[in-house]
Design a protein around this motif. Structure first.
Motif, PDB file in Angstrom:
ATOM      1  N   CYS A 543       0.879  -1.175   0.000  1.00 34.22           N
ATOM      2  CA  CYS A 543       0.000   0.000   0.000  1.00 34.22           C
ATOM      3  C   CYS A 543       0.912   1.219   0.000  1.00 34.22           C
ATOM      4  O   CYS A 543       1.387   1.653   1.040  1.00 34.22           O
ATOM      5  N   GLN A 545       2.049   5.084  -2.309  1.00 33.25           N
ATOM      6  CA  GLN A 545       1.383   6.281  -2.852  1.00 33.25           C
ATOM      7  C   GLN A 545       0.512   5.939  -4.058  1.00 33.25           C
ATOM      8  O   GLN A 545      -0.560   6.505  -4.234  1.00 33.25           O
ATOM      9  N   GLU A 548      -2.768   4.669  -2.848  1.00 34.96           N
ATOM     10  CA  GLU A 548      -3.604   5.721  -2.246  1.00 34.96           C
ATOM     11  C   GLU A 548      -4.093   6.726  -3.283  1.00 34.96           C
ATOM     12  O   GLU A 548      -5.256   7.127  -3.272  1.00 34.96           O
ATOM     13  N   SER A 552      -7.840   7.731  -4.465  1.00 34.57           N
ATOM     14  CA  SER A 552      -8.196   9.151  -4.407  1.00 34.57           C
ATOM     15  C   SER A 552      -8.730   9.623  -5.764  1.00 34.57           C
ATOM     16  O   SER A 552      -9.717  10.370  -5.852  1.00 34.57           O
ATOM     17  N   LYS A 587      -4.281   1.304   7.423  1.00 28.80           N
ATOM     18  CA  LYS A 587      -3.963   2.431   6.534  1.00 28.80           C
ATOM     19  C   LYS A 587      -5.095   3.455   6.502  1.00 28.80           C
ATOM     20  O   LYS A 587      -6.055   3.332   5.747  1.00 28.80           O
ATOM     21  N   GLU A 589      -5.314   6.742   5.598  1.00 31.22           N
ATOM     22  CA  GLU A 589      -5.480   7.544   4.390  1.00 31.22           C
ATOM     23  C   GLU A 589      -6.244   6.743   3.330  1.00 31.22           C
ATOM     24  O   GLU A 589      -7.148   7.239   2.663  1.00 31.22           O
ATOM     25  N   LEU A 590      -5.861   5.460   3.213  1.00 28.14           N
ATOM     26  CA  LEU A 590      -6.495   4.564   2.244  1.00 28.14           C
ATOM     27  C   LEU A 590      -7.986   4.404   2.570  1.00 28.14           C
ATOM     28  O   LEU A 590      -8.849   4.517   1.698  1.00 28.14           O
ATOM     29  N   ASN A 593      -9.985   7.493   1.569  1.00 28.77           N
ATOM     30  CA  ASN A 593     -10.205   7.610   0.122  1.00 28.77           C
ATOM     31  C   ASN A 593     -11.256   6.624  -0.366  1.00 28.77           C
ATOM     32  O   ASN A 593     -12.113   6.950  -1.182  1.00 28.77           O
TER      33      ASN A 593
END
Length: 751
Positions: A543, A545, A548, A552, A587, A589-590, A593
């Motif tokens: 996982c 950038q 992610e 996104s 995760k 941030e994941l 999104n």
């Protein structure tokens, strides 16, 4: 003046030419039998316009990938009574024998054929039709123009066994070209007798014999009273050559430079040779000795040098032989020689590698015909832009753009040029650049991405695009840039760094743009491409950038765009969502999104039934307790469920979990959030939230919507108060306060 020049709009002439060329059928022409272009019979155009049409056409075919060439374009200029040509510049594979043949009745004064490799000896015959008017002719790099095809045996079947053989034409000369004064034969094929070819020319003023090896140039003295410019770039010289040159007393421009990497040269420059030139060629204003090794020291010892400001006065020259000059030279080429680093050089313009000015002069002087030198000069500019600060930014940018356009298929120039562009467009130079110039940069960058699948060029181009405001500055090439990026991301073997930059760009391009843009990009296969990237990353259990950014980008492209939401579901997006959740439980941030994206899907009434499974509802319910990324994951999970609840109890087609139980968990989640939370989210419209207000079927959805609005307008009043008023939120809130079914705390918040 450069600043002004780069900022001023194109002339009306240029705009009209461009428009006509892009719309030939709608303007100057009609189509005969659906294939051949014909000029309308009432059109009569002077050479000022026709020359521009032809020259711009060549430029467009060469540098604009979207522009479609026309087979019959040159036939439009076959009759000088309606279209007159005088000065035309044709390049590369764009022009073939039949094109030149089509315009043979024209009285051409100037004809430049540069690197036209498709022209054969048929075109030599066509040249004869211009012989009575031609003053200026260039055949630079036309390597096949002295070859004709010979068909042995003349029999059809035999041709298959013996394909046509290329035979050198030996009997062509410039007999009858009575007005020819300027001639460029650069890179002429070996085996042609230059002396015989040129002997009929009465009074040559300029001759370019770049890259031709001639042991005897004695014949040049027949023009010693007329020759003002002589270019012998990369010719291996000898004492005999020097003696002949010294007799050409009218010379104003002499170029004996060479590419010091290309091959071994016996000849070395000496003090005596330079002295000979200075004494005999008294009219000299321009001299190029780039790439030469000096056999002996020509420099004045530093003790004897005049101190103080650098001077271009010949008397103070650090190069001894040049002290004999009557006045400073206009141009002195010293690129890749030791002399360019001296203090006093008696010339207004010097090409060299000592500083920015010299390097820019080199790029300017050598771009058109010497890409091998230009790429090394651009490499030096790259170092200057990277390490120091460029003081002539606009000039540097325009020169690099020109070189990239001129040599679209030259790998070295594409690599060094695209790297230099990255440094020349970064933020510290931003203020000095006009919209027009920045658009030109984007165009050449996209050209580079199109014609070069080479990793370094692709990476440099993607990095350069990151220097622009996205999507605003790329809007004018929106489709094209998306197609190119998706193309990069769909390649089977991928460079990690390019993949990361390309996904970042894709994400930025679909952020904050109109829905029709998003729909168009969706149709190009954007959703599928992102899901494939996610699939690959899942398989590698990474996982990063790319993972992610891909989620996104999906979140952005599905925003208020039902078609793209549907594509996400159709291409097993939900399966990937669950797998990512399971594989990367930590995760945050994941998770944010992914749930932002599912919020978009849940806003589409027709797609909600597909989210109505025990598995999905349980997952969303469990995420209500998530503390990931502040409140964002919990908030988005609650948003998804709010839209599902809004469809009423009859749409709840599952036994587990119970609707009431989920509602209870939603209330608990909303009450646990801090109303003053700063947010990681960006709303372009409140419409999907506002539609949850005027209803009594799901009070918890109403409460979530009210909480969302309250939080956004209190934490970001400048941004969201106007949006709430504009979209009619105030009357909806007022009506809701009067509703009996609404909870007391919801009404308080609404108030």
């Amino acid at each position: 003046s450069l600043k002004m020049a780069s900022d001023s709009p194109e002339s009306l002439m240029t705009l009209c030419t461009d428009y006509c060329l892009r719309n030939l059928e709608g303007t100057l022409c009609y189509l005969l039998d659906n294939e051949t272009l014909r000029l309308h019979p009432d059109i009569f155009l002077p050479s000022e316009i026709c020359d521009k049409l032809v020259n711009e056409y060549v430029e467009l075919v060469k540098t604009d990938s979207i522009f479609e060439p026309h087979e019959s374009f040159f036939t439009l200029f076959s009759d000088p009574r309606s279209t007159r040509l005088a000065r035309i510049h044709l390049q590369e594979h764009i022009v073939q024998d039949q094109d030149l043949e089509a315009i043979r009745k024209q009285d051409l004064v100037e004809l430049y054929l540069t690197n036209c490799e498709k022209l054969t000896a048929k075109s030599l015959q066509t040249l004869v039709s211009f012989s009575h008017t031609l003053i200026s002719l260039s055949l630079f790099g036309c390597c096949n123009i002295f070859y004709e095809e010979e068909n042995p045996g003349g029999c059809e079947d035999d041709c298959l066994v013996n394909p046509t053989r290329q035979v050198l034409v030996k009997d062509f000369t410039f007999e009858g070209f009575s007005r020819l004064r300027f001639l460029n034969l650069g890179r002429l094929i070996e085996g042609v007798n230059v002396e015989t070819l040129l002997r009929p020319l009465a009074s040559l003023a300029a001759l370019d014999l770049s890259g031709i090896q001639l042991n005897d140039v004695g014949f040049l003295t027949q023009w010693k009273d007329s020759l003002v410019s002589l270019v012998l770039y990369n010719m291996d010289l000898s004492e005999e050559h020097i003696q002949v040159i010294a007799q050409l007393h009218k010379l104003r421009h002499l170029d004996i430079s060479r590419d010091h990497l290309s091959s071994y040269y016996k000849f070395k420059l000496t003090r005596r040779v330079l002295n000979l030139f200075v004494e005999n060629l008294v009219n000299l204003t321009s001299l190029d000795i780039s790439g030469h090794t000096m056999l002996e020291n020509c420099t004045i010892p530093s003790m004897e040098e005049k101190m103080g400001q650098t001077s271009i006065e010949p008397a103070k020259s650090s190069i001894a032989p040049f002290r004999g000059l009557k006045r400073p030279l206009q141009f002195l080429g010293l690129f890749e020689t030791s002399l360019c680093r001296l203090t006093h050089i008696p010339a207004y313009k010097v090409s060299g590698d000592k500083n920015e000015e010299q390097v820019l002069n080199a790029i300017e002087a050598y771009t058109e015909h010497r890409p091998e030198i230009t790429s090394r000069a651009i490499n030096l500019l790259f170092d200057i832009a990277r390490i120091e600060r460029c003081s002539q930014l606009l000039r540097a940018l325009q020169l690099v753009i020109t070189a990239l356009k001129c040599h679209k298929d030259d790998k070295n120039i594409q690599v060094t040029g695209s790297a230099a562009l990255f440094y020349l467009t970064n933020s510290e130079y931003r203020m000095e650049q006009s919209v027009k110039l920045r658009r030109q940069v984007i165009q050449v960058v996209l050209n580079g991405m199109e014609s070069y699948q080479e990793v370094t060029v692709q990476r440099n181009c993607c990095l350069t695009l990151c220097n622009f405001s996205i999507p605003e500055e790329l809007e004018f090439q929106y489709r094209r840039v998306n197609e190119l990026l998706l193309n990069i991301l769909n390649q089977s073997r991928q460079d990690e760094s390019i993949q990361r930059i390309a996904v970042h760009l894709c994400n930025a391009l679909v952020c904050q743009v109109d829905n029709d843009h998003k729909e168009a990009v969706g149709k190009m296969g954007f959703v599928m491409t992102m899901l494939k990237l996610i699939q690959k990353k899942l398989a590698d259990k990474t996982c990063d950038q790319v993972m992610e950014f891909s989620w996104s980008a999906l979140w952005n492209i599905t925003d208020e765009t039902p078609d793209n939401c549907e594509m996400f579901l159709n291409y097993s997006g939900m399966k990937l969502f669950l797998e990512c959740l399971k594989e990367f439980p930590e995760k945050q941030e994941l998770h944010r999104n992914m749930l932002g994206l599912l919020g978009n899907v849940a806003e589409v009434k027709e797609l909600r039934p597909q989210l109505m499974t025990s598995q999905f509802i349980s997952v969303f319910s469990n995420l209500l307790e998530s503390k990931a990324d502040g409140i964002e994951v919990s908030y988005n999970a609650c948003g998804v469920l709010s839209h599902i609840m809004f469809d009423g109890p009859e749409a709840w087609g599952i036994c587990e979990p119970h609707r009431e139980e989920v509602v209870k968990r939603m209330w608990a989640a909303i009450q646990s959030w801090d109303i003053n939370s700063r947010r990681n989210i960006n709303y372009r419209s409140f419409e999907p939230i506002l539609r949850l207000l005027p209803q009594g079927i799901s009070p918890v959805s109403q409460h979530w919507a009210t909480w969302a609005l309250y939080n956004l307008v209190s934490v970001y009043p400048d941004k969201y108060c106007p949006l709430l008023i504009k979209e009619g939120g105030i009357p909806l809130l007022k009506d809701m306060i009067k509703m009996a079914s609404a909870r007391q705390e919801t009404k308080e918040m609404a108030r």
